[in-house]
Design an enzyme around this catalytic site. Structure first.
Site, PDB file in Angstrom:
ATOM      1  N   TYR A  72       0.861  -1.183   0.000  1.00 40.21           N
ATOM      2  CA  TYR A  72       0.000   0.000   0.000  1.00 40.21           C
ATOM      3  C   TYR A  72       0.896   1.231   0.000  1.00 40.21           C
ATOM      4  O   TYR A  72       1.856   1.307   0.775  1.00 40.21           O
ATOM      5  CB  TYR A  72      -0.888  -0.024   1.249  1.00 40.21           C
ATOM      6  CG  TYR A  72      -1.754   1.197   1.433  1.00 40.21           C
ATOM      7  CD1 TYR A  72      -2.847   1.445   0.597  1.00 40.21           C
ATOM      8  CD2 TYR A  72      -1.491   2.116   2.457  1.00 40.21           C
ATOM      9  CE1 TYR A  72      -3.650   2.557   0.778  1.00 40.21           C
ATOM     10  CE2 TYR A  72      -2.295   3.234   2.647  1.00 40.21           C
ATOM     11  CZ  TYR A  72      -3.369   3.444   1.805  1.00 40.21           C
ATOM     12  OH  TYR A  72      -4.162   4.550   1.983  1.00 40.21           O
ATOM     13  N   ASP A 100       9.332   2.174  -1.088  1.00 41.83           N
ATOM     14  CA  ASP A 100       8.428   2.895  -0.198  1.00 41.83           C
ATOM     15  C   ASP A 100       8.800   2.513   1.232  1.00 41.83           C
ATOM     16  O   ASP A 100       8.418   1.454   1.734  1.00 41.83           O
ATOM     17  CB  ASP A 100       6.976   2.510  -0.514  1.00 41.83           C
ATOM     18  CG  ASP A 100       5.995   3.222   0.408  1.00 41.83           C
ATOM     19  OD1 ASP A 100       6.416   3.743   1.448  1.00 41.83           O
ATOM     20  OD2 ASP A 100       4.784   3.236   0.077  1.00 41.83           O
ATOM     21  N   LYS A 112       5.714   9.606   7.929  1.00 37.79           N
ATOM     22  CA  LYS A 112       5.484  10.162   9.266  1.00 37.79           C
ATOM     23  C   LYS A 112       6.633  10.012  10.266  1.00 37.79           C
ATOM     24  O   LYS A 112       6.772  10.840  11.163  1.00 37.79           O
ATOM     25  CB  LYS A 112       4.212   9.531   9.812  1.00 37.79           C
ATOM     26  CG  LYS A 112       4.122   8.020   9.530  1.00 37.79           C
ATOM     27  CD  LYS A 112       2.685   7.520   9.348  1.00 37.79           C
ATOM     28  CE  LYS A 112       2.683   6.101   8.772  1.00 37.79           C
ATOM     29  NZ  LYS A 112       1.385   5.661   8.333  1.00 37.79           N
TER      30      LYS A 112
HETATM   31  N1  HOZ Z   1      -3.778   2.223   6.308  1.00 43.53           N
HETATM   32  C1  HOZ Z   1      -3.144   3.099   7.247  1.00 43.53           C
HETATM   33  C2  HOZ Z   1      -2.132   2.325   8.034  1.00 43.53           C
HETATM   34  N2  HOZ Z   1      -1.388   1.375   7.306  1.00 43.53           N
HETATM   35  C3  HOZ Z   1      -4.163   3.743   8.133  1.00 43.53           C
HETATM   36  C4  HOZ Z   1      -3.728   5.006   8.782  1.00 43.53           C
HETATM   37  C5  HOZ Z   1      -4.731   5.645   9.727  1.00 43.53           C
HETATM   38  O1  HOZ Z   1      -5.907   5.268   9.765  1.00 43.53           O
HETATM   39  O2  HOZ Z   1      -4.363   6.572  10.430  1.00 43.53           O
END
Ligand code: HOZ
Length: 433
Positions: A150, A245, A273
């Site tokens: 992802y 990534d 982040k």
């Molecule tokens: N898919 C994100 C984590 N792999 C979600 C992030 C979130 O909801 O803050």
């Protein structure tokens, strides 16, 4: 620390009812809604170190850590002090500051494949911009994406595999035009054969291949030996850019990220982040010759008022300076190994079929007898069993990701005592399901 307080969930339930009236699904990012495990999301009041406190005053040992960045735990004193100081001098200028240069220097020193870096506001922006740059640099359109990885909600990467191994993908979300995903090919994680087939068929049209070096969004799946090196070799042989990534893994699995761990030299790297100490930050960087194709030096456009935001830069500098102590990673490794072994033994003791993966301080307990090596094998998990385990852990004061297909993250704030308590909660949780 005293045992986690349990005070019911009335306030979270009320907060969720209110949020559902004004936010789609009551949340600003889908996984938070507990759709993968059922029940009501806990609304968080505050957090410090490894402990989250919800609106009702329940305390949880947190293994989500804002989905990865909080390697030093919540509200680390050094990060709080840096952000507070920066805030007193203004929250955004839309003009350059020396903090951007300092954070760039730290990133470049930590990740040798990065010669120049651009800061953005999220991992999504980082991957979206890296792909645009790769297309602009190579003059080609096709992107190879790896199934189950992802990269944020980038249109070109919200794509499901086509009918054959080397066919172009189809949108995996309404609102993504076919025209956008029609230049994306999806291949299987950990299969060099799949990558070879795509390069053999489309080689001279491929702008880049983007991959999470350690998959972290279908649970935690480590790369097979030689897989990542093989992808890099294929990219080089065909003049395509190799994009890692490392939004989850950068500065997490080691100061140099997964590329440091496995000895890789990608053309471009995406970070997120972590390098903002948990504030909204992303970055992409790589060889200067490629990065210099970005505007204002080059023709590839990319911009943002909040990019290089002073608060986020201050937090990132404090975070990377703290992580510069190699003791941090030795410590994280020891704690994470203890937790992973404890969880594995707890599952075995209760006779629950599970498959456990870990790289450094990111790990996953898959509810299947495994092995889990790619998206297809990850999808074999018993997600209902995970949901029961999740709720039992929550009740026992441990906050895991509300989805089987996310990682657990350990921070330096997870003391031996908290890890021991987590393992005790897991024994009860495995026994109860
Ligand atoms: N898919 C994100 C984590 N792999 C979600 C992030 C979130 O909801 O803050």
């Amino acid at each position: 620390m005293s045992p986690p307080k349990r005070r019911g969930t009335a306030k979270s339930e009320e907060a969720y009812r209110s949020s559902c009236r004004v936010l789609p699904g009551g949340v600003n990012s889908p996984v938070r809604a507990f759709g993968g495990v059922g029940g009501t999301p806990r609304f968080i009041e505050k957090a410090k170190g490894a402990i989250l406190t919800d609106l009702d005053g329940n305390e949880y040992i947190d293994y989500v850590g804002s989905w990865g960045p909080l390697i030093l735990g919540h509200a680390d004193d050094r990060v709080v002090a840096a952000v507070s100081k920066a805030l007193c001098h203004g929250s955004s200028f839309g003009a350059p500051t020396v903090r951007e240069t300092r954070l760039a220097e730290l990133v470049i020193a930590g990740v040798p494949s990065i010669e120049k870096v651009r800061f953005v506001n999220s991992g999504t922006e980082a991957t979206m911009s890296a792909i645009r740059l790769a297309r602009g640099y190579t003059g080609r359109d096709v992107v190879i994406k790896v199934e189950g990885c992802y990269h944020g909600h980038v249109d070109a990467l919200l794509v499901s595999a086509g009918s054959g191994a080397t066919t172009f993908g189809t949108p995996s979300s309404p609102g993504v035009p076919e025209g956008v995903t029609s230049a994306t090919v999806v291949i299987r994680f950990n299969s060099l054969d799949a990558a070879r087939a795509v390069f053999a068929e489309h080689g001279d049209r491929i702008a880049c291949l983007v991959v999470e070096p350690i998959a972290g969004n279908m649970g935690c799946i480590p790369p097979a030996d030689g897989y990542l090196q093989g992808l890099g070799d294929l990219c080089r042989a065909h003049g395509a850019l190799y994009i890692l990534d490392e939004v989850m893994t950068g500065f997490r699995v080691g100061y140099g990220g997964a590329q440091g761990l496995y000895g890789l030299r990608p053309d471009l790297t995406c970070l997120g982040k972590i390098i903002g100490g948990g504030l909204p930050v992303g970055a992409f960087g790589g060889r200067a010759e490629i990065m210099d194709r970005l505007s204002p030096l080059g023709p590839v456009y990319q911009a943002g008022t909040l990019s290089g935001n002073p608060l986020a830069m201050a937090a990132g500098i404090a975070m990377l300076e703290a992580l510069g102590d190699p003791g941090v990673y030795n410590d994280l490794e020891a704690r994470s190994a203890r937790l992973a072994e404890g969880l594995e033994q707890a599952a075995r003791g209760a006779g629950v079929p599970t498959f456990h993966t870990r790289v450094g301080s990111m790990m996953c307990t898959f509810f299947t007898d495994g092995p889990v090596t790619d998206y297809t094998s990850a999808k074999r998990c018993d997600t209902e069993a995970y949901g029961r385990f999740f709720h039992s852990m929550l009740e026992g004061g441990v906050y895991l990701a509300p989805s089987q297909f996310e990682c657990a993250f350990v921070s330096t704030a997870h003391t031996d005592e908290l890890i021991a308590r987590t393992i005790e909660a897991a024994k009860e949780a495995f026994a109860s399901i």
